[in-house]
Design a protein around this motif. Structure first.
Motif, PDB file in Angstrom:
ATOM      1  N   UNK A  15      43.688 -50.237 110.090  1.00  0.00           N
ATOM      2  CA  UNK A  15      44.745 -49.274 109.772  1.00  0.00           C
ATOM      3  C   UNK A  15      46.079 -50.010 109.700  1.00  0.00           C
ATOM      4  N   UNK A  16      46.865 -49.717 108.665  1.00  0.00           N
ATOM      5  CA  UNK A  16      48.215 -50.244 108.523  1.00  0.00           C
ATOM      6  C   UNK A  16      49.197 -49.083 108.688  1.00  0.00           C
ATOM      7  N   UNK A  17      50.082 -49.199 109.725  1.00  0.00           N
ATOM      8  CA  UNK A  17      51.024 -48.116 110.008  1.00  0.00           C
ATOM      9  C   UNK A  17      52.403 -48.482 109.472  1.00  0.00           C
ATOM     10  N   UNK A  18      52.944 -47.594 108.617  1.00  0.00           N
ATOM     11  CA  UNK A  18      54.271 -47.787 108.062  1.00  0.00           C
ATOM     12  C   UNK A  18      55.196 -46.692 108.598  1.00  0.00           C
ATOM     13  N   UNK A  19      56.480 -46.792 108.257  1.00  0.00           N
ATOM     14  CA  UNK A  19      57.451 -45.814 108.758  1.00  0.00           C
ATOM     15  C   UNK A  19      57.154 -44.420 108.213  1.00  0.00           C
ATOM     16  N   UNK A  20      56.778 -44.336 106.919  1.00  0.00           N
ATOM     17  CA  UNK A  20      56.575 -43.038 106.277  1.00  0.00           C
ATOM     18  C   UNK A  20      55.180 -42.858 105.715  1.00  0.00           C
ATOM     19  N   UNK A  21      54.271 -43.777 105.957  1.00  0.00           N
ATOM     20  CA  UNK A  21      52.928 -43.679 105.390  1.00  0.00           C
ATOM     21  C   UNK A  21      51.936 -44.368 106.304  1.00  0.00           C
ATOM     22  N   UNK A  22      50.686 -43.963 106.162  1.00  0.00           N
ATOM     23  CA  UNK A  22      49.583 -44.588 106.882  1.00  0.00           C
ATOM     24  C   UNK A  22      48.536 -45.002 105.858  1.00  0.00           C
ATOM     25  N   UNK A  64      43.466 -49.703  95.804  1.00  0.00           N
ATOM     26  CA  UNK A  64      42.501 -50.784  95.669  1.00  0.00           C
ATOM     27  C   UNK A  64      41.974 -51.144  97.051  1.00  0.00           C
ATOM     28  N   UNK A  65      40.796 -50.641  97.375  1.00  0.00           N
ATOM     29  CA  UNK A  65      40.141 -50.851  98.672  1.00  0.00           C
ATOM     30  C   UNK A  65      40.994 -50.311  99.806  1.00  0.00           C
ATOM     31  N   UNK A  66      41.679 -49.196  99.569  1.00  0.00           N
ATOM     32  CA  UNK A  66      42.446 -48.568 100.635  1.00  0.00           C
ATOM     33  C   UNK A  66      42.612 -47.082 100.360  1.00  0.00           C
ATOM     34  N   UNK A  67      43.017 -46.385 101.409  1.00  0.00           N
ATOM     35  CA  UNK A  67      43.287 -44.945 101.353  1.00  0.00           C
ATOM     36  C   UNK A  67      44.620 -44.718 102.055  1.00  0.00           C
ATOM     37  N   UNK A  68      45.549 -44.067 101.373  1.00  0.00           N
ATOM     38  CA  UNK A  68      46.899 -43.915 101.933  1.00  0.00           C
ATOM     39  C   UNK A  68      47.314 -42.453 101.939  1.00  0.00           C
ATOM     40  N   UNK A  69      48.025 -42.061 103.013  1.00  0.00           N
ATOM     41  CA  UNK A  69      48.590 -40.716 103.148  1.00  0.00           C
ATOM     42  C   UNK A  69      50.103 -40.858 103.236  1.00  0.00           C
ATOM     43  N   UNK A  70      50.823 -40.067 102.419  1.00  0.00           N
ATOM     44  CA  UNK A  70      52.278 -40.146 102.378  1.00  0.00           C
ATOM     45  C   UNK A  70      52.830 -38.762 102.027  1.00  0.00           C
ATOM     46  N   UNK A  71      54.115 -38.514 102.262  1.00  0.00           N
ATOM     47  CA  UNK A  71      54.726 -37.242 101.873  1.00  0.00           C
ATOM     48  C   UNK A  71      54.709 -37.073 100.357  1.00  0.00           C
ATOM     49  N   UNK A  72      54.540 -35.849  99.914  1.00  0.00           N
ATOM     50  CA  UNK A  72      54.402 -35.612  98.475  1.00  0.00           C
ATOM     51  C   UNK A  72      55.693 -35.851  97.716  1.00  0.00           C
ATOM     52  N   UNK A  73      56.845 -35.634  98.349  1.00  0.00           N
ATOM     53  CA  UNK A  73      58.095 -35.773  97.616  1.00  0.00           C
ATOM     54  C   UNK A  73      58.539 -37.218  97.477  1.00  0.00           C
ATOM     55  N   UNK A  74      57.811 -38.135  98.095  1.00  0.00           N
ATOM     56  CA  UNK A  74      58.165 -39.552  98.013  1.00  0.00           C
ATOM     57  C   UNK A  74      57.121 -40.268  97.160  1.00  0.00           C
ATOM     58  N   UNK A  75      57.556 -40.843  96.030  1.00  0.00           N
ATOM     59  CA  UNK A  75      56.658 -41.650  95.200  1.00  0.00           C
ATOM     60  C   UNK A  75      57.491 -42.570  94.330  1.00  0.00           C
ATOM     61  N   UNK A  76      56.835 -43.488  93.685  1.00  0.00           N
ATOM     62  CA  UNK A  76      57.550 -44.478  92.868  1.00  0.00           C
ATOM     63  C   UNK A  76      58.202 -43.858  91.647  1.00  0.00           C
ATOM     64  N   UNK A  77      57.628 -42.750  91.167  1.00  0.00           N
ATOM     65  CA  UNK A  77      58.208 -42.103  90.004  1.00  0.00           C
ATOM     66  C   UNK A  77      59.602 -41.566  90.279  1.00  0.00           C
ATOM     67  N   UNK A  78      59.795 -41.023  91.484  1.00  0.00           N
ATOM     68  CA  UNK A  78      61.122 -40.515  91.832  1.00  0.00           C
ATOM     69  C   UNK A  78      62.135 -41.661  91.921  1.00  0.00           C
ATOM     70  N   UNK A 106      55.120 -35.335 111.985  1.00  0.00           N
ATOM     71  CA  UNK A 106      54.072 -34.963 112.913  1.00  0.00           C
ATOM     72  C   UNK A 106      52.665 -35.086 112.359  1.00  0.00           C
ATOM     73  N   UNK A 107      52.530 -35.152 111.075  1.00  0.00           N
ATOM     74  CA  UNK A 107      51.215 -35.283 110.452  1.00  0.00           C
ATOM     75  C   UNK A 107      50.555 -36.627 110.733  1.00  0.00           C
ATOM     76  N   UNK A 108      51.370 -37.628 111.119  1.00  0.00           N
ATOM     77  CA  UNK A 108      50.811 -38.966 111.282  1.00  0.00           C
ATOM     78  C   UNK A 108      49.792 -39.032 112.419  1.00  0.00           C
ATOM     79  N   UNK A 109      50.008 -38.250 113.529  1.00  0.00           N
ATOM     80  CA  UNK A 109      49.062 -38.291 114.638  1.00  0.00           C
ATOM     81  C   UNK A 109      47.696 -37.779 114.210  1.00  0.00           C
ATOM     82  N   UNK A 110      47.665 -36.709 113.437  1.00  0.00           N
ATOM     83  CA  UNK A 110      46.388 -36.161 112.980  1.00  0.00           C
ATOM     84  C   UNK A 110      45.684 -37.132 112.023  1.00  0.00           C
ATOM     85  N   UNK A 111      46.477 -37.758 111.146  1.00  0.00           N
ATOM     86  CA  UNK A 111      45.877 -38.724 110.213  1.00  0.00           C
ATOM     87  C   UNK A 111      45.336 -39.930 110.970  1.00  0.00           C
ATOM     88  N   UNK A 112      46.060 -40.393 112.009  1.00  0.00           N
ATOM     89  CA  UNK A 112      45.603 -41.536 112.780  1.00  0.00           C
ATOM     90  C   UNK A 112      44.257 -41.261 113.438  1.00  0.00           C
TER      91      UNK A 112
END
Length: 1174
Positions: free
Chosen positions: A976-983, A1022-1036, A955-961
Motif C-alpha cells: 500500500x502507498x499512502x499519499x496525502x489525498x489518495x491511497x 498499471x498494476x495498481x488500484x487507487x482511490x481519490x476524491x472525485x473533484x481532484x483529477x489531472x483534467x481539472x 475520513x474515507x481513508x481509514x475504511x479504504x485502508x
C-alpha cells in the motif's frame, strides 16, 4: 457456330443444359430488329449438309475425320459412312442429335448451333466411350474450348444467337433416362430442315459484322487439320490472334495426355464438367468491368471519390533536360509489372481516375558536342537500355548512370519545371505528378538547384534493400547513416506534401515499395481519415534480421499507417506481422496487426504481368528473326537461359557452380548443352564492400567452366554482361530449352512469368528457386534450392530428359496461371480487398504516430507554450519498484533546457507525492508541479505547495485502508502507498494472474462500500488500484493551467504593454501513458473544440500524446510507443543532443537520427556538420 462434343449419356445433357442456359441468357439481350431482319432474309434454296460450299472444305471435311475407333471406310459427298452405317441426324429448332448406328459403339455426338460471328467449328472432348479423335487434331481439352467459347459469348453485345435443346436418341436407353420435354422427330437426312444453321446460305449471309463474312473466319484455316497449326496469311480469326488473347483463355489445371487410357479420359472429362461452372463464372467476372457506382453501392458507408493516387519512387520515364524546350521522355528500364498496373488503372478498362506521384529520378543533361548523324557513341556507359521488361525487381534497383556532375549542380528554372509538369499531366498513358527533390531551399521561387541527385536513394538501397534481402553490412561509426536517414525521412515528407496538394477526401492512396516505407504514417498524421494501402514488391525478412536495422522501429511504424499492407507471398506477410509483435509489441495474427487503436490488415497478393502485352511483343517478325538466329548459332544444342541483375541476391554465382556440378555429374551432356547467361550491372550495393564483388566471382567461374569442359570450338557457358534489347530478350526466352532462375532471395521476378509466355509453343521447363517470390505462385515449375548444387544439377538433367507429355502438361498449367493471374487481376484484387477492409472498419479511427516535424514547426512559430508531462511511464519507464523510477540525466537536461526559455511553461502532473517530486526534480526551479493527480500544486519559481483538497473530509481513508490491508494479506508481493489525498494498492511484484483477479475483487468491494458512502472514485492503473476524491483529477489541473496562462496573456495585451501577437496559448503539448491522463486529453479536447476562433487553444496547436500500447482506447490525438520517444521529443524541442549538450554546445548537430531527420524536414536541408559526432 457449331460446337460438337461427345460424352457419356449421363453427363451429356448436363453440359448441353449449361450451354443452352448460357445461350438463352445471350438471346434475351438480342434486339428485335435483328430477329426480324433474319426472318425476312431467310429463304431460298438450302444446300445439302455435305454439299460443296464455303463450309465444306473448312468444316465438313474436318468433321468427317471423326470416327469410332475403327477404320474409316470412306467419305462420300452428301453423306458420311462409318463401318458401313450412316449417321442419323435429328434437328429441332436449330439443334441436332446424332448417334452412331454401330451396335458395338455407344458414343454420341450432339451439335448445338449458335448463330455467332465466330470460328465455325470448335471441338471439345469429354471422354466418350468408343470415340476416337486423331491425335494431331486434339488441340484443346473440353475446359479450354468451352472456356474460350464462354468468354466470347459473355463479351457478345450486339449479335444474335439461336439455340435449341440438345437431345439424344438411342434405342438402348431406358425410358427414365430420356431428357424431359418433347422428343425429337426423326427426319430424313436429305431434308433441308435438318441442315445446321451455320451452313444455311440464307443465315450465314446475314451481315452481322461489317466487312466480315463466313469466308473471313476460314481465312486462317487450312483445308486439312494440319492447317490448324500452320502459319499462313493472317485473317480475322487466325490462330495467332486467338493465342494473343491468352489472358481470357487459361489452360486446364489437370493433366492431359493425347495417349491417355480410356479410364483417364473419362476421369479428365468428369473433372472438366465439374470445373465448367466455376470457370464460366470466372470469365464473366474477368471480362466485366465493375463501375464506380456498383462499388459505391456495395460499400454505401464509404465516401469514395473515384480517384486513386499511386505513390512510387520514380516516374515511368527517364528525363533529359534542355533549357527552354520540351523535356525528352524515354521509358524507364525495369518495373514493367508496376507500370503496366498504372496503365491499366489509367485506362478506360478501370472505373477509377488515376494519378501517379513519383520522383523525377536523376535528371540528365544532353551533351552538346556535335557529331555526324549515325556516328556511334564512344561509350555506352550513359546510354539507357532499350528493354523495359528485362529487369526484374528490385524496382529500379540500379542507380541511373549519372551525368558528369556540375560544379554548382543542375539549375532548373521554374518555367521548365512547369513545362515538365504539363507534359506529364497530359500523358495519354499515365498521368503523373512529379516530386521535385531539391538539396536546399534557396531559389525555390525561381527554380531549384539539384546537387548529388542520387542521395535520395542511398538509404533505401544501401540499408533497406540489402536487409530486406537478408544481407547485412558491416557496422560503421554511423556518420553516413545519419545523413542518409535524414535524406530518406525528408524525401518521404516531400512525397507526403505533394500528395496532400492533390488529395481530396475519398481518394485512395496506394504506396509502393521500400523507398516510401515512412509515407503511410506521414500521410496518416496529416489526414487521419485517408484511405491508405501499402504494397511491398520486395521480400520481408524475419524478425532476427529486422532487429539488425537501427531504424527498425521507425520503418515498421511508417508502414503501419496503412489500412492494408500487401505482400508477394505468405511468408513475407507472416514475417511482417511477427516483427510488429516482437519489435513493437503490437498484437498480431496472420491477417493483421492491432496498431494505434485500429487494425492494419495484412494480405498476400502475388503480382502478375500483362500477359497479352508480353505475348504480342514476344511473337513478332523481328523477334522471329532473332529467334532463328539464336537457334542456328548454337547448332541444335540444348540451351539453358538465365537473365539476371548482377548482384548477390540473384544467385548468378550459385547458378554457375550448379551448372559446373551438372557437367561433372552427367558427362553425357557435355558439348550438348550450353548455358546462356545475360547479366546487367547494378549499383544497389556499395562497390567498396569486398563481400559484394560479384562480378569478379562470376567471371572466375565462367573461365573455370569453359576451361575445364570447353574446347577451341565450343564454350559451355556464354556470359554476356550487357543490356539487351527487348527483341533480343524475348528471342532468348523463346529459344531456351530450360529457363533457370536461382535467386537466393527475391521478391518479384518477372523473368519467370515472361518465360512461361514465351514458351507457349516450345514448352521448355522452368527451374525456379524456392526463394523467389514467384515460387509460391508457379507451383508447377521445378523448384530448387540454389544452395544445393547437386540438387540443382539433378533438376537440370530431369528437365532435359522430361517427356513431351509432361512438359506440355507443366506448360499448360503454368500458362493457365500466368494468363489468368495477370497484372490486371492483381491490382483489381488488391483494390477490392482494400475497399472491403475500409467498408468493414469505417467507424474506427487510428491514432497516428506523433509527427515530430509538424510539432517542431508549431513550436518554433509559437510565442507562448505550455507543456504538461506525466511522470511514470512517460518521462521514465514503468519499473517493478516505484521508488526505482528515477529520472535519467538526459531527462533532467532536456527539461532544464526546455524550462529555461521564458516562453515555455513546463509542468509535471503526476500521481507521485510531493516528497518524491521535490527530491528528484525540485532543484529545477523553472518547473511547475502537480502532485497526487492534482491534489497539490507548486508553481514555477516557488517552493511552496498549495493543497487543493485541504477542506475536504479525509475520513474515507481509514475504511479504504482496511480493505486494502485485507487484500494485501491475501496477495503476496502487494503493498500500500499512502499519499496525502489518495491511497494506492500496488501489485506489480505479485503473481500477475492473481494480482489482476484480486484487484477486480477489491475494486468491486470498494465501489459497493466506500464509493457509495463517500465522494470518491476507484481507478485502475498499471498494476495498481487507487482511490481519490472525485473533484481532484489531472483534467481539472489542465483546465486551470490553460485558462490561467490565457488570462495572463490577455492582461498583457493592454495599451501600457507591448501588444502580443495573440492573447492565447499558441502551443500546448500534453503527454501521458495511463487512463488518469485521459482526463487531461478530455479537457484539452473540450478547450480546443470550437473551430470559430473562440476556443481557449486552437486544435492545430494542441498535441495530446498517449504513450505505450497501441491497442488502448484513448482520447489523445497522437501516439508514441515508449518513454524513450517522449524524451527524444523533449530533446528535439529543447535543442539537446545525444550527448546531453544544449544548443550552445552544438547539441543540435549530435541529435539522434530521428530528431535529425525531423529537423532536416523542417529546415529543408541537412544542418552543416550533421555527419560529425559530438
Amino acid at each position: 457456330m457449331a460446337v460438337w462434343y461427345s460424352g457419356r449419356t449421363g453427363s451429356l445433357f448436363k453440359h448441353a443444359k449449361i450451354l443452352s442456359g448460357l445461350v438463352k441468357h445471350i438471346k434475351r439481350t438480342q434486339s428485335e430488329r435483328y430477329q426480324m431482319r433474319e426472318k425476312k432474309e431467310r429463304g431460298g434454296t438450302e444446300s445439302g449438309f455435305w454439299d460443296e460450299g464455303p463450309c465444306h472444305r473448312g468444316n465438313a471435311a474436318k468433321f468427317a475425320r471423326l470416327n469410332c475407333g475403327g477404320p474409316r471406310r470412306g467419305r462420300k459427298r452428301g453423306k458420311m459412312e462409318v463401318d458401313g452405317e450412316l449417321w442419323k441426324r435429328q434437328d429441332e429448332k436449330g439443334a441436332a442429335a446424332m448417334r452412331c448406328k454401330d451396335p458395338d459403339c455407344s458414343c454420341l455426338l450432339v451439335a448445338i448451333k449458335l448463330r455467332l460471328p465466330l470460328a465455325p467449328l470448335e471441338l471439345a472432348r469429354l471422354g466418350g466411350q468408343g470415340l476416337g479423335l486423331p491425335a494431331h487434331y486434339v488441340r484443346s481439352s473440353f475446359r479450354q474450348t468451352i472456356f474460350h467459347l464462354a468468354g466470347l459469348l459473355v463479351n457478345l453485345t450486339d449479335h444474335g444467337a439461336e439455340t435449341g435443346r440438345a437431345t439424344e436418341r438411342s434405342p438402348h436407353r431406358r425410358e427414365h433416362d430420356r431428357p424431359p420435354g418433347p422428343q425429337p422427330v426423326e427426319r430424313s437426312h436429305s431434308s433441308t430442315n435438318a441442315l445446321p444453321p451455320h451452313v444455311i446460305a440464307s443465315m450465314n449471309a446475314v451481315p452481322v459484322t461489317p466487312g466480315i463474312g463466313l469466308q473471313t473466319y476460314n481465312s486462317g484455316e487450312d483445308d486439312t487439320l494440319d492447317g490448324l497449326k500452320g502459319s499462313i496469311s493472317p485473317g480475322y480469326f487466325t490462330k495467332k490472334d486467338v493465342d494473343h488473347a491468352i489472358a481470357a483463355s487459361p489452360a486446364p489445371t489437370g493433366p492431359k495426355s493425347q495417349d491417355q487410357s480410356f479410364e483417364g479420359q473419362v476421369e479428365a472429362g468428369a473433372d472438366a464438367g465439374k470445373d465448367f461452372l466455376k470457370r464460366l463464372s470466372r470469365v464473366a467476372m474477368g471480362s466485366r468491368r465493375d463501375s464506380l457506382s456498383e462499388i459505391r453501392a456495395t460499400n454505401p458507408n464509404l465516401s469514395l471519390s473515384g480517384n486513386i493516387i499511386s505513390a512510387t519512387f520514380t516516374i515511368p520515364h527517364t528525363l533529359k533536360y534542355r533549357k527552354g524546350s520540351d523535356w525528352e521522355l524515354k521509358p524507364r528500364r525495369g518495373q514493367s509489372a508496376l507500370f503496366d498496373s498504372f496503365s491499366y488503372l489509367s485506362s478506360d478498362e478501370a472505373p477509377w481516375n488515376h494519378t501517379v506521384v513519383a520522383w523525377t529520378g536523376e535528371i540528365e543533361t544532353p551533351t552538346d558536342s556535335p557529331s555526324p548523324p549515325g556516328t556511334p557513341p564512344s561509350t555506352t556507359v550513359h546510354l539507357g537500355s532499350l528493354n523495359v521488361l528485362s529487369a526484374p525487381v528490385p524496382i529500379h534497383g540500379e542507380k541511373a548512370p549519372p551525368t558528369p556532375p556540375l560544379v554548382d549542380g543542375l539549375w532548373i528554372a521554374h518555367e521548365d519545371m512547369h513545362r515538365l509538369e504539363q507534359q506529364l499531366s497530359h500523358d495519354k498513358k499515365i498521368k503523373t505528378v512529379p516530386v521535385w527533390l531539391a538539396d536546399e531551399p534557396e531559389g525555390h521561387q525561381d527554380g531549384i538547384r539539384l546537387k548529388d541527385q542520387g542521395r535520395w536513394r542511398r538509404y533505401a538501397e544501401h540499408d533497406l534493400y540489402t536487409l530486406l534481402h537478408y544481407k547485412q553490412h558491416e557496422p560503421t561509426d554511423g556518420r553516413a547513416e545519419r545523413v542518409q536517414w535524414a535524406d530518406y525521412y525528408r524525401m518521404n515528407q516531400k512525397f507526403a506534401n505533394r500528395i496532400l496538394e492533390i488529395y481530396k477526401p475519398g481518394d485512395i492512396v496506394i504506396v509502393h515499395d521500400y523507398n516510401l516505407m515512412l509515407l503511410p504514417s506521414m500521410l496518416r498524421q496529416r489526414a487521419p481519415h485517408m484511405y491508405i494501402s501499402f504494397y511491398l514488391h520486395s521480400p520481408f525478412p524475419s524478425s532476427e534480421f529486422m532487429r539488425c536495422l537501427p531504424r527498425r522501429k521507425e520503418i515498421l511504424e511508417g508502414v503501419l499507417g496503412s489500412n492494408l499492407v500487401g505482400f508477394q507471398s505468405y511468408s513475407f506477410s507472416r514475417h511482417f506481422a511477427s516483427c510488429c509483435t516482437r519489435i513493437l509489441g503490437f498484437p498480431s495474427d496472420t491477417t493483421g496487426v492491432d496498431a494505434y487503436g485500429s487494425r492494419v490488415e495484412v494480405g498476400v497478393f502475388p503480382i502478375g504481368i500483362d500477359a497479352i502485352k508480353v505475348a504480342s511483343q514476344a511473337f513478332t517478325d523481328a523477334v522471329d528473326l532473332k529467334y532463328n538466329s539464336l537457334k542456328n548459332m548454337y547448332g541444335g544444342r540444348k540451351m539453358i537461359v538465365g537473365r539476371d541483375r548482377l548482384d548477390s541476391v540473384r544467385g548468378v554465382a550459385q547458378k554457375l557452380m550448379a551448372f559446373e556440378r551438372f557437367l561433372e555429374m552427367y558427362p553425357e551432356w557435355r558439348e550438348k548443352v550450353v548455358l546462356v547467361q545475360v547479366t546487367s550491372p547494378t549499383n544497389i550495393e556499395e562497390k567498396g564492400d569486398p563481400e559484394n564483388k560479384i562480378a569478379s566471382r562470376v567471371n572466375e567461374l565462367v573461365m573455370k567452366i569453359n576451361g575445364m569442359y570447353g574446347s577451341l570450338g565450343f564454350s559451355p557457358v556464354q556470359h554476356y554482361s550487357q543490356y539487351i534489347s527487348q527483341d533480343e530478350y524475348f528471342a532468348l526466352l523463346r529459344a531456351a530449352d530450360i529457363g533457370l532462375i536461382t535467386s537466393v532471395r527475391d521478391g518479384m521476378n518477372t523473368t519467370s512469368l515472361e518465360y512461361v509466355i514465351c514458351q507457349r509453343e516450345s514448352a521448355g521447363p522452368l527451374i525456379l528457386s524456392e526463394f523467389s517470390g514467384t515460387a509460391g505462385s508457379l507451383k508447377d515449375a521445378i523448384h530448387i534450392n540454389p544452395w544445393d548444387l547437386s540438387g540443382v544439377a539433378e533438376s537440370i538433367n530431369t528437365a532435359l530428359t522430361m517427356s513431351e507429355d509432361r512438359r506440355q502438361q507443366m506448360q499448360q498449367n503454368l500458362l493457365a496461371h500466368v494468363t489468368s493471374r495477370n497484372v490486371q487481376y492483381w491490382i483489381a484484387g488488391f483494390l477490392r480487398r482494400l475497399v472491403n477492409v475500409l467498408g468493414s472498419r469505417k467507424d474506427i479511427i487510428s491514432i497516428p504516430l506523433l509527427d515530430r516535424a509538424t510539432m517542431l514547426r508549431r513550436y518554433r512559430a509559437a510565442k507562448k507554450r505550455l507543456f504538461m508531462f506525466d511522470y511514470d511511464g512517460t518521462l521514465t519507464p514503468i519499473v517493478g519498484d516505484p521508488s526505482a523510477a528515477i529520472p535519467s540525466e538526459r531527462v533532467i537536461t532536456s527539461l532544464r533546457a526546455l524550462a529555461a526559455d521564458h516562453r515555455n511553461a513546463v509542468w509535471i502532473i503526476s500521481g507521485r507525492d510531493q516528497e518524491f517530486l521535490n527530491h528528484h526534480l525540485g532543484h529545477i526551479t523553472e518547473l511547475g508541479f502537480s502532485a497526487e493527480h492534482g491534489s497539490f500544486m507548486r508553481h514555477p519559481g516557488t517552493t511552496n505547495w498549495e493543497n487543493l483538497a485541504e477542506k475536504f473530509d479525509m475520513g474515507w481513508q481509514e475504511e479504504v485502508m482496511e480493505v486494502f490491508q485485507k487484500y494485501t494479506d491475501k496477495v503476496p508481493g502487494a503493498f500500500i502507498e499512502r499519499k496525502r489525498c489518495a491511497l494506492t494498492w500496488h501489485y506489480r511484484a505479485a503473481d500477475p494472474e492473481q494480482g489482476i483477479h484480486m484487484s477486480r475483487e477489491c475494486q468491486k468491494e470498494l465501489e459497493t462500500t466506500v464509493g457509495r458512502k463517500w465522494d470518491v472514485e476507484v481507478m485502475t492503473g498499471k498494476a495498481n488500484l487507487e482511490v481519490r476524491p472525485t473533484f481532484i483529477n489531472k483534467g481539472e489541473i489542465a483546465k486551470r493551467l490553460v485558462t490561467t496562462y490565457n488570462a495572463e496573456m490577455q492582461a498583457l495585451d493592454t495599451p501600457s504593454h507591448t501588444p502580443c501577437s495573440s492573447n492565447k496559448l499558441e502551443f500546448v503539448l500534453c503527454m501521458g501513458d495511463d487512463f488518469t491522463d485521459e482526463d487531461m486529453f478530455r479537457a484539452l479536447n473540450g478547450l480546443s473544440a470550437p473551430s470559430d476562433g473562440t476556443a481557449e487553444v486552437e486544435a492545430d496547436n494542441t498535441f495530446s500524446v498517449t504513450v505505450g500500447a497501441s491497442t488502448k482506447v484513448t482520447l489523445a490525438r497522437w501516439h508514441l510507443l515508449e518513454a524513450e520517444d517522449v524524451v527524444e521529443c523533449v530533446a528535439l524541442l529543447a535543442g539537446v543532443g545525444g550527448g546531453g549538450g544544449g544548443a550552445s554546445a552544438g547539441g543540435v548537430l549530435s541529435m539522434g537520427e530521428v530528431n535529425l531527420a525531423a529537423l532536416s524536414a523542417v529546415e529543408d536541408k541537412i544542418p552543416d556538420g550533421a555527419g560529425e559526432t559530438a
